[in-house]
Design an enzyme around this catalytic site. Structure first.
Site, mmCIF file in Angstrom:
data_model
loop_
_atom_site.group_PDB
_atom_site.id
_atom_site.type_symbol
_atom_site.label_atom_id
_atom_site.label_comp_id
_atom_site.label_asym_id
_atom_site.label_seq_id
_atom_site.Cartn_x
_atom_site.Cartn_y
_atom_site.Cartn_z
ATOM 1 N N GLY A 82 -0.838 7.862 0.878
ATOM 2 C CA GLY A 82 -1.181 8.052 2.226
ATOM 3 C C GLY A 82 -0.113 7.531 2.935
ATOM 4 O O GLY A 82 1.501 7.643 2.808
ATOM 5 N N TYR A 108 -14.275 -3.673 9.508
ATOM 6 C CA TYR A 108 -13.122 -3.409 9.810
ATOM 7 C C TYR A 108 -12.030 -3.416 10.806
ATOM 8 O O TYR A 108 -11.055 -4.109 11.122
ATOM 9 C CB TYR A 108 -12.468 -1.598 9.058
ATOM 10 N N GLY A 131 0.699 -1.237 -0.004
ATOM 11 C CA GLY A 131 0.082 0.051 0.010
ATOM 12 C C GLY A 131 1.058 1.471 0.021
ATOM 13 O O GLY A 131 0.617 2.163 0.642
ATOM 14 N N ALA A 132 2.019 1.298 -0.979
ATOM 15 C CA ALA A 132 2.894 2.339 -0.585
ATOM 16 C C ALA A 132 3.006 2.979 -1.990
ATOM 17 O O ALA A 132 3.689 4.204 -1.719
ATOM 18 C CB ALA A 132 4.521 1.767 -0.901
ATOM 19 N N ASN A 133 1.937 3.320 -2.544
ATOM 20 C CA ASN A 133 1.742 4.454 -3.793
ATOM 21 C C ASN A 133 1.466 5.585 -3.181
ATOM 22 O O ASN A 133 1.393 6.820 -3.542
ATOM 23 C CB ASN A 133 1.016 4.169 -5.045
#
Length: 324
Positions: free
Chosen positions: A55, A206, A51-53
């Site tokens: 935030g 979640y 999820g590094a693209n």
């Protein structure tokens, strides 16, 4: 003397007090640990951040790149991943930043990602399981898993499991699992993994997945004792990121308006993950949970149950083995 609302909000004291309150809140958002003052360098080390693209994940990857690590960005989108890679290379001055596609909601995608990593990398020193989503609509993946559980828990569980031997070979190594304070509102019901007995109200699903994140981390740490690989979980804080993109626009609007004053930026939200990943203070610490101020705290009683942790771990082992 009676004051009406117009008089109150137009009075200079209102503006001054609001200004002061704003800076008090911002000061309280600061972590006790400052990554910019941490001198740890990672030359010769390899790190993966999912999820590094965007935030929090992008700022985690940027910090690791500034420390001269070889950084692999695990991203769902090739275009957004490439854009993040270019930005991180430019801002860090480190050309050794690369994109590998992975969608944690898909076990087949996770396997392809890990196969590529194992074929191309000779070491893995840091793994940050950051990818996740809140408020996903009701859905079942092609592999029969509830989409939030697949994205936030089963996918990261499998990814870590497949890369464990490489991390043991690279020891000392660190696994960092991004959970949430909201795990305290989570419940354990193994039928949830396949979309059964779930109530889709705001972030309830979640919350369940974030509870399982901590249970898994604790059991993983126990199993990794003596290997030189540590595993910890954390709460990044309430952060202004794209995490809310699946909610109704009105909820997103309120979130953003409130967040301007009370929530952390994505860069601030990355700090607790970086603390677990690189800080000298956390070397050798394992099976623990940290809050958004980098303090060692106790998670909920349910999250601390070792029997439940073992059951959750074993259930996921059977689940991913059935999908081989």
């Amino acid at each position: 003397m009676e004051w009406n609302c117009v008089q109150i909000f137009s009075h200079p004291a209102w503006a001054i007090s609001t200004f002061i309150l704003f800076f008090i809140i911002k000061a309280q958002q600061k972590s006790a640990w400052n990554p910019r003052k941490c001198k740890v360098q990672l030359k010769g080390k390899t790190a993966i951040v999912t999820g590094a693209n965007t935030g929090i994940g992008k700022f985690i990857a940027l910090d690791l790149a500034r420390r001269d690590a070889r950084v692999i960005l695990g991203c769902r989108s090739a275009a957004r991943g490439a854009a993040a890679m270019r930005e991180i290379r430019q801002r860090s001055g480190n050309p050794n930043v690369h994109v590998r596609l992975v969608d944690t909601s898909s076990l087949s995608s996770v396997r392809e990602f890990c196969q590529a990593v194992l074929a191309e990398e000779d070491r893995l020193d840091i793994l940050v399981n950051n990818a996740g989503a809140s408020g996903l609509p009701r859905g079942i993946t092609p592999e029969g898993l509830e989409v939030s559980f697949a994205t936030n828990h089963v996918g990261p569980f499998l990814l870590t499991h497949l890369l464990l031997d490489l991390m043991k070979h690279s020891a000392p190594a660190r696994i960092v699992n991004v959970s949430s304070f909201n795990h305290r509102k989570g419940k354990v019901d193994f039928s949830h993994f396949k979309g059964e007995n779930l109530t889709y109200i705001l972030d309830s699903v979640y919350n369940h997945t974030k509870l399982h994140n901590i249970l898994w981390t604790n059991e993983l740490a126990r199993r990794l004792q003596g290997t030189g690989v540590t595993a910890n979980s954390l709460h990044p804080g309430v952060v202004m990121t794209e995490m809310m993109r699946h909610y109704h626009w009105l909820i997103r609007l309120v979130f953003r308006m409130v967040g301007i004053f009370f929530f952390k930026s994505a860069e601030q939200g990355a700090v607790s993950s970086l603390y677990c990943a690189v800080a000298e203070e956390t070397e050798g610490i394992t099976g623990k949970y940290f809050d958004s101020n980098c303090s060692l705290v106790l998670p909920s009683p349910l999250a601390r149950d070792p029997v439940l942790a073992a059951k959750s771990f074993e259930y996921c082992e059977r689940l991913v083995a059935a999908k081989l």
